[in-house]
Design a protein around this motif. Structure first.
Motif, PDB file in Angstrom:
ATOM      1  N   MET A   1      13.154   1.153  34.408  1.00  0.00           N
ATOM      2  CA  MET A   1      13.927   2.386  35.085  1.00  0.00           C
ATOM      3  C   MET A   1      15.512   2.368  34.807  1.00  0.00           C
ATOM      4  N   LYS A   2      15.760   3.604  34.569  1.00  0.00           N
ATOM      5  CA  LYS A   2      17.252   3.656  34.161  1.00  0.00           C
ATOM      6  C   LYS A   2      17.925   3.582  35.383  1.00  0.00           C
ATOM      7  N   SER A   3      19.254   3.085  35.413  1.00  0.00           N
ATOM      8  CA  SER A   3      20.178   3.232  36.504  1.00  0.00           C
ATOM      9  C   SER A   3      21.185   4.421  36.660  1.00  0.00           C
ATOM     10  N   PRO A   4      21.622   4.901  37.464  1.00  0.00           N
ATOM     11  CA  PRO A   4      22.272   6.014  37.406  1.00  0.00           C
ATOM     12  C   PRO A   4      23.830   5.552  37.078  1.00  0.00           C
ATOM     13  N   LEU A   5      24.671   6.615  36.407  1.00  0.00           N
ATOM     14  CA  LEU A   5      25.804   6.069  35.906  1.00  0.00           C
ATOM     15  C   LEU A   5      26.699   7.259  35.811  1.00  0.00           C
ATOM     16  N   VAL A   6      28.132   7.422  36.496  1.00  0.00           N
ATOM     17  CA  VAL A   6      28.840   8.477  36.364  1.00  0.00           C
ATOM     18  C   VAL A   6      30.007   8.229  35.524  1.00  0.00           C
ATOM     19  N   ILE A   7      30.042   9.010  34.510  1.00  0.00           N
ATOM     20  CA  ILE A   7      31.208   8.888  33.552  1.00  0.00           C
ATOM     21  C   ILE A   7      32.346   9.983  33.521  1.00  0.00           C
ATOM     22  N   TYR A   8      33.483   9.451  33.599  1.00  0.00           N
ATOM     23  CA  TYR A   8      34.586  10.174  33.786  1.00  0.00           C
ATOM     24  C   TYR A   8      34.856  10.050  32.214  1.00  0.00           C
ATOM     25  N   TRP A   9      34.757  11.230  31.260  1.00  0.00           N
ATOM     26  CA  TRP A   9      34.979  11.080  29.655  1.00  0.00           C
ATOM     27  C   TRP A   9      36.316  11.639  29.460  1.00  0.00           C
ATOM     28  N   SER A  89      22.664   6.461  27.113  1.00  0.00           N
ATOM     29  CA  SER A  89      21.572   7.180  28.090  1.00  0.00           C
ATOM     30  C   SER A  89      20.122   6.432  27.935  1.00  0.00           C
ATOM     31  N   LYS A  90      19.920   5.276  26.802  1.00  0.00           N
ATOM     32  CA  LYS A  90      18.796   4.817  26.697  1.00  0.00           C
ATOM     33  C   LYS A  90      18.531   3.920  27.984  1.00  0.00           C
ATOM     34  N   LYS A  91      19.958   3.291  28.695  1.00  0.00           N
ATOM     35  CA  LYS A  91      19.772   2.285  29.609  1.00  0.00           C
ATOM     36  C   LYS A  91      20.313   3.226  30.849  1.00  0.00           C
ATOM     37  N   TYR A  92      20.923   4.189  30.855  1.00  0.00           N
ATOM     38  CA  TYR A  92      21.518   4.676  32.050  1.00  0.00           C
ATOM     39  C   TYR A  92      21.012   6.258  32.123  1.00  0.00           C
ATOM     40  N   ASN A  93      20.857   6.685  33.315  1.00  0.00           N
ATOM     41  CA  ASN A  93      20.927   8.226  33.631  1.00  0.00           C
ATOM     42  C   ASN A  93      22.043   8.759  33.909  1.00  0.00           C
ATOM     43  N   LEU A  94      23.004   9.628  33.004  1.00  0.00           N
ATOM     44  CA  LEU A  94      24.198   9.663  32.758  1.00  0.00           C
ATOM     45  C   LEU A  94      24.538  11.100  33.369  1.00  0.00           C
ATOM     46  N   TYR A  95      25.732  10.970  34.294  1.00  0.00           N
ATOM     47  CA  TYR A  95      26.141  12.214  34.691  1.00  0.00           C
ATOM     48  C   TYR A  95      27.684  12.167  34.344  1.00  0.00           C
ATOM     49  N   ILE A  96      27.879  13.120  33.192  1.00  0.00           N
ATOM     50  CA  ILE A  96      29.132  13.034  32.660  1.00  0.00           C
ATOM     51  C   ILE A  96      30.226  14.117  33.034  1.00  0.00           C
ATOM     52  N   PHE A  97      31.501  13.604  33.382  1.00  0.00           N
ATOM     53  CA  PHE A  97      32.505  14.784  33.799  1.00  0.00           C
ATOM     54  C   PHE A  97      33.428  14.575  32.793  1.00  0.00           C
ATOM     55  N   VAL A  98      33.925  15.952  32.174  1.00  0.00           N
ATOM     56  CA  VAL A  98      34.893  15.811  31.143  1.00  0.00           C
ATOM     57  C   VAL A  98      35.516  17.214  31.428  1.00  0.00           C
ATOM     58  N   ASN A  99      36.925  16.968  31.207  1.00  0.00           N
ATOM     59  CA  ASN A  99      37.948  18.195  30.996  1.00  0.00           C
ATOM     60  C   ASN A  99      37.572  19.174  29.622  1.00  0.00           C
ATOM     61  N   ILE A 118      21.325  15.615  28.137  1.00  0.00           N
ATOM     62  CA  ILE A 118      22.394  14.739  29.078  1.00  0.00           C
ATOM     63  C   ILE A 118      23.117  15.723  29.902  1.00  0.00           C
ATOM     64  N   GLN A 119      23.259  15.260  31.188  1.00  0.00           N
ATOM     65  CA  GLN A 119      24.012  16.117  32.181  1.00  0.00           C
ATOM     66  C   GLN A 119      25.361  16.001  32.078  1.00  0.00           C
ATOM     67  N   VAL A 120      25.946  17.172  31.527  1.00  0.00           N
ATOM     68  CA  VAL A 120      27.582  17.412  31.299  1.00  0.00           C
ATOM     69  C   VAL A 120      28.140  18.206  32.515  1.00  0.00           C
TER      70      VAL A 120
END
Ligand SMILES: Cc1cc2nc3c(=O)[nH]c(=O)nc-3n(C[C@H](O)[C@H](O)[C@H](O)COP(=O)(O)OP(=O)(O)OC[C@H]3O[C@@H](n4cnc5c(N)ncnc54)[C@H](O)[C@@H]3O)c2cc1C
Length: 490
Positions: A1-9, A89-99, A118-120
């Protein structure tokens, strides 16, 4: 099961103030209780010295460690590009935030991520005003002044967002952080970014012969903002309109222009923040509807220049092909640039500051020594390279890309297209006379003296320009198929 992760790119937005993607990422992480990770991808091309010049290498090596220090955990990974997120994203459910950015490659990368589910979340950043602003008849703007009038109020009303604070977010564990694939320490960037840059022009690849002294530049948000505040305090804005075009004034102290292009290019400050500081200082919103009232002329002029930056961002976003081709269709493939071998000789003389036009040589030395060049000088050297020497504007664009500490793809492209008279905002062809330009913008010769040295400047008349201006002017008109036109001498 992947864990969620919020990324500020983090890309070219090394700031806590007015950083929408960062703020949104923090808010999302807190409200959903998902770990937060700010991350910079040191893309392979940045460490290969191909197109990433000394100035850019220097700036990321300095700016990232100092930005990263402000976060509990900040990841720097060395990888091909945004494909890194596929890996993660193989390990995490990604929520990417980028300008966002207006450079075409940015949108290609975002589309790829979206295709891979991938959610961007992308936020408006490089251009403050609406990127799809249209004329009354539903077209995109192609002339600056009407564009400026249309967006002015939107621009000055865009208030900056508050300073971001990620201290109360949850983070991934130290072990997890350390086992992120391709992770490096921010301080390792310097070791990886030490390649000799190259410039690709036509079918040639040249080594960049200069290594500028870049330690003169600020490399973080606080210093950039303080630089601007002291520019305002020293009446830099009030005197801006009269002094901005003077090259000799550029030799006084830190110059009579704000030098904020570096801060904007690397995202140490946003354009909104600069406008906000000006508004505070003059206690004036500078809205267009009140322009018949008394306003500080310097401030109006400064805001207008910031809108030039908006305009070029808007143009490149809406016309990504401009990186490689002329805005004006009539000039696409129709200008007969000089033959390749001649162009190469002239181009080399130009980059070495050995053209025999003292003002051009001084400007090219300023660039070689500081990674920066005054705007008036940029206009002159661009005109001379393209008109007098008949060298394709794309060569100049590439060299500036490799050299500038304030490289902004949109403004650089816009500046080159303007200099070559092939861009938007068409005016009759301008062929700058380098001597007249020097007389009007470097009256005392202080600028030439500074960059060429007293001896160099005095000796200049001995080495004549590699092409006489009068001949060059005729040749340029022929090259542009404009023999019938009588351009004014600038
Ligand atoms: C051939 C050529 C290439 C250029 N390449 C770049 C580039 O890569 N990056 C870059 O930021 N600017 C570029 N410019 C625009 C301009 O030369 C620089 O923005 C300016 O010299 C920066 O100095 P400053 O911050 O002291 O400007 P200031 O005079 O203090 O102006 C304030 C801000 O307004 C904006 N601005 C001012 N003039 C222009 C302009 N003509 N076009 C767009 N924005 C402007 C910049 O963001 C600048 O920081 C180029 C111009 C030319 C002619």
């Amino acid at each position: 099961m992947k864990s969620p992760l919020v990324i500020y790119w983090s890309r070219r937005d090394f700031r806590l103030r007015d950083n929408e993607a960062l703020l949104e990422a923090i808010t999302y992480s807190k409200t959903k209780n998902i770990p937060f990770l700010p991350l910079f991808i040191l893309e392979e091309y940045m460490t290969q010295g191909e197109e990433f010049g000394y100035s850019s290498q220097y700036m990321i090596a300095e700016a990232i460690p100092s930005f990263a220090k402000q976060f509990t955990r900040f990841a720097v990974v060395h990888y091909k590009g945004a494909g890194y997120f596929d890996l993660l994203s193989k390990k995490y459910n990604l929520y990417i935030f980028v300008n966002d950015d207006v450079y075409p490659d940015f949108n290609t990368q975002i589309k790829k991520l979206e295709r891979n589910n991938i959610q961007v979340h992308v936020y408006k950043d490089r251009v403050t005003v609406k990127k799809d602003t249209e004329t009354g008849s539903g077209n995109l703007y192609s002339v600056f002044t009407p564009f400026k009038n249309a967006v002015w109020n939107e621009f000055v009303r865009s208030a900056p967002l508050p300073k971001a604070d990620a201290s109360s977010c949850t983070h991934i564990s130290k072990n997890e952080f350390e086992s992120l694939p391709h992770s490096i320490s921010p301080t390792d960037i310097k070791k990886l970014c030490d390649k000799e840059p190259m410039v690709h022009i036509g079918k040639h690849t040249l080594k960049i012969p200069h290594k500028p002294n870049l330690s003169i530049w600020y490399t973080n948000e606080e210093d950039a903002l303080n630089h601007f505040k002291s520019f305002i305090k020293k009446d830099g804005i009030s005197g801006y309109k009269e002094k901005r075009d003077s090259l000799e004034e550029d030799t006084v102290g830190s110059g009579q222009t704000s030098k904020m292009s570096v801060a904007l290019a690397w995202g140490f400050v946003s354009a909104r923040t600069l406008v906000h500081e000006i508004q505070k200082h003059f206690d004036d919103a500078f809205e267009i509807s009140t322009q018949d009232e008394e306003h500080n002329e310097g401030a109006l002029c400064y805001i207008s220049e910031l809108i030039w930056r908006e305009f070029y961002g808007y143009l490149l976003f809406n016309h990504p092909e401009l990186m490689h081709t002329e805005f004006q269709k009539k000039f696409r493939g129709t200008i007969s640039w000089v033959k390749d071998d001649i162009a190469l000789v002239r181009f080399k003389a130009w980059i070495m500051g050995e053209t025999g036009y003292p003002i051009v040589d001084a400007a090219m030395k300023q660039l070689a020594e500081t990674g920066w060049m005054h705007n008036r000088a940029r206009m002159i050297v661009a005109s001379v390279l393209t008109k007098n020497f008949g060298v394709d504007w794309r060569w100049g664009q590439e060299y500036f890309r490799a050299m500038l500490i304030d490289l902004d793809e949109a403004s650089n492209n816009g500046g080159w297209q303007w200099g070559a008279s092939v861009g938007a905002d068409p005016k009759p062809i301008r062929i700058f006379n380098a001597e007249l330009q020097a007389e009007s913008h470097d009256k005392t010769g202080a600028y030439r003296e500074k960059w060429l040295g007293q001896d160099g400047f005095m000796q200049r008349p001995l080495s004549a320009p590699i092409i006489d201006h009068k001949i060059a002017r005729e040749e340029a008109l022929e090259r542009y198929n404009l023999k019938h036109v009588k351009p004014r001498d600038f």
